[in-house]
Design a protein around this motif. Structure first.
Motif, PDB file in Angstrom:
ATOM      1  N   ARG A 190       0.782  -1.373   0.006  1.00 22.11           N
ATOM      2  CA  ARG A 190      -0.032  -0.001  -0.170  1.00 22.11           C
ATOM      3  C   ARG A 190       1.042   1.196   0.168  1.00 22.11           C
ATOM      4  N   ASP A 191       2.151   1.224   0.449  1.00 33.13           N
ATOM      5  CA  ASP A 191       3.039   2.377   0.306  1.00 33.13           C
ATOM      6  C   ASP A 191       3.735   2.515  -0.914  1.00 33.13           C
ATOM      7  N   ASN A 230      -6.529  -1.947  -0.422  1.00 32.72           N
ATOM      8  CA  ASN A 230      -5.456  -1.661   0.297  1.00 32.72           C
ATOM      9  C   ASN A 230      -4.452  -2.789   0.372  1.00 32.72           C
ATOM     10  N   TRP A 231      -4.649  -3.705   0.104  1.00 32.34           N
ATOM     11  CA  TRP A 231      -3.661  -5.176  -0.024  1.00 32.34           C
ATOM     12  C   TRP A 231      -3.123  -5.337   1.273  1.00 32.34           C
ATOM     13  N   PRO A 232      -3.906  -5.788   2.509  1.00 33.54           N
ATOM     14  CA  PRO A 232      -3.229  -6.087   3.509  1.00 33.54           C
ATOM     15  C   PRO A 232      -2.571  -7.415   3.649  1.00 33.54           C
ATOM     16  N   GLY A 233      -2.908  -7.838   2.611  1.00 38.25           N
ATOM     17  CA  GLY A 233      -1.900  -9.383   2.433  1.00 38.25           C
ATOM     18  C   GLY A 233      -0.788  -9.057   1.529  1.00 38.25           C
ATOM     19  N   ASN A 234      -0.524  -8.026   0.845  1.00 37.13           N
ATOM     20  CA  ASN A 234       0.498  -7.458   0.270  1.00 37.13           C
ATOM     21  C   ASN A 234       0.781  -8.050  -1.093  1.00 37.13           C
ATOM     22  N   GLN A 274     -15.155  -0.816   0.627  1.00 40.35           N
ATOM     23  CA  GLN A 274     -15.885  -0.355   2.017  1.00 40.35           C
ATOM     24  C   GLN A 274     -15.553   1.149   1.632  1.00 40.35           C
ATOM     25  N   PRO A 275     -16.609   1.830   1.502  1.00 37.78           N
ATOM     26  CA  PRO A 275     -16.262   3.334   1.124  1.00 37.78           C
ATOM     27  C   PRO A 275     -16.131   4.063   2.692  1.00 37.78           C
TER      28      PRO A 275
END
Length: 340
Positions: A190-191, A230-234, A274-275
């Motif tokens: 996400r970064d 957001n790709w929490p699992g990268n 999720q807005p």
């Protein structure tokens, strides 16, 4: 055992390089170049799925030890009671069921590299044994007295903050300093959003090659959908999503937004859908007017992004084309003239 992987010579198809041109990834690449031919221990930190093993392999394969063995051990996947025997080996009769001796992972990695993943989960008792190996450059098999000299480079990785573990008394401070001679911190996906398109294209090409399929491209709408997540699992999560997209796209040569299936989060809803919460003014608002303004904004964005293509815009909004056309007629006077 699935917890470790070892090979004297890496399989050609298994070598993955870092993908991306962001400053953070370029810094990681520079670090690899600095230490590839050094003997120092390396500690790689980063969230789950950021590619810590990819970086470790890159260090191994870029340096003078590339002709030596590569051994990877997931310290968190092996039961505490077995980890010491797995790492250092054992002699016959060392414990019940040890009918013959066995070489441990450190011996298997002699003259090469051992990668200790999830080092933060290593039991405290085994940490003491590892510290001795780092200090003395030798091991003793479990139940034996012979000291075996080794020439092994150690690369450790963690997805937890080891400094916090040290403060909590869960990780030895002296071991932390021994491992953290050179530190590499991997950024979460996400970064570095600018690297997402290149990564996605690379992963699609990889899946197609592995499945003997013709190359597939990614539609801009698909890239937009990927960018919204957001790709929490990268990178690991992205790899799974792209593999699924190749399957869902079937015989088509282009992957569309509708082919991107992102797994539900803990709440059961798609995380990327999720807005943000819309603030309610203290004086209230006109509900119907607010809904119309929101719809107008979405339609305008979709049409602008697809350059007026109704079919593509409907796909972006998960609508039937007829529904989109009907809503456009209602809002016709306020929509920009994007449709030919």
């Amino acid at each position: 055992m699935n917890s470790e992987k070892e090979s004297p010579v890496p399989h050609p198809g298994s070598h993955r390089t870092l993908i991306g041109s962001s400053a953070s990834i370029q810094a990681v690449s520079s670090s690899i170049g600095l230490i590839a031919n050094r003997r120092c221990n390396v500690l790689i930190e980063g969230e789950t799925g950021t590619g810590k093993e990819v970086v470790a392999r890159e260090i191994h394969q870029s340096g003078s030890r590339s002709r030596g063995p590569w051994v990877a051990v997931n310290c968190g996947a092996i039961p505490d009671t077995l980890l010491e025997a797995e790492l250092f080996g054992y002699v016959r009769g060392a414990f019940t069921g040890a009918f013959q001796g066995r070489v441990g992972k450190f011996e298997a990695a002699n003259h090469g590299t051992i990668f200790l993943d999830e080092i933060g989960d290593m039991p405290f008792a085994v940490q003491a044994k590892l510290l001795r190996v780092l200090q003395e450059k030798e091991i003793e098999r479990l139940g034996g007295n012979e000291r075996i000299r080794l020439d092994v480079r150690i690369i450790a990785a963690t997805n937890v903050n080891l400094e916090d573990r040290v403060k909590e008394g869960l990780f030895r401070q002296d071991l932390y300093y021994r491992l953290n001679v050179f530190q590499i911190v991997l950024p979460p996906l996400r970064d570095r959003p600018g690297d997402l398109p290149a990564l996605a294209h690379h992963l699609v090409a990889k899946v197609c090659a592995n499945e003997d399929l013709r190359p597939k491209s990614l539609d801009l709408s698909a890239l937009d959908r990927l960018s919204a997540h957001n790709w929490p699992g990268n990178v690991r999560e992205l790899e799974n999503v792209m593999e699924k997209a190749v399957i869902v796209s079937g015989s088509r040569s282009c992957i569309l937004a509708s082919d991107i299936r992102i797994a539900p989060g803990p709440s059961g809803r798609f995380r990327s859908e999720q807005p943000d919460r819309v603030p309610l003014p203290s004086g209230g608002l006109d509900y119907q007017q607010a809904l119309e303004a929101f719809e107008l904004d979405l339609l305008t964005q979709a049409l602008a992004r697809t350059r007026g293509n109704k079919t593509a815009a409907a796909e972006l909004l998960r609508l039937k084309r007829t529904t989109l056309s009907a809503r456009m007629r209602v809002l016709e006077s306020r929509l920009p003239r994007l449709v030919a």
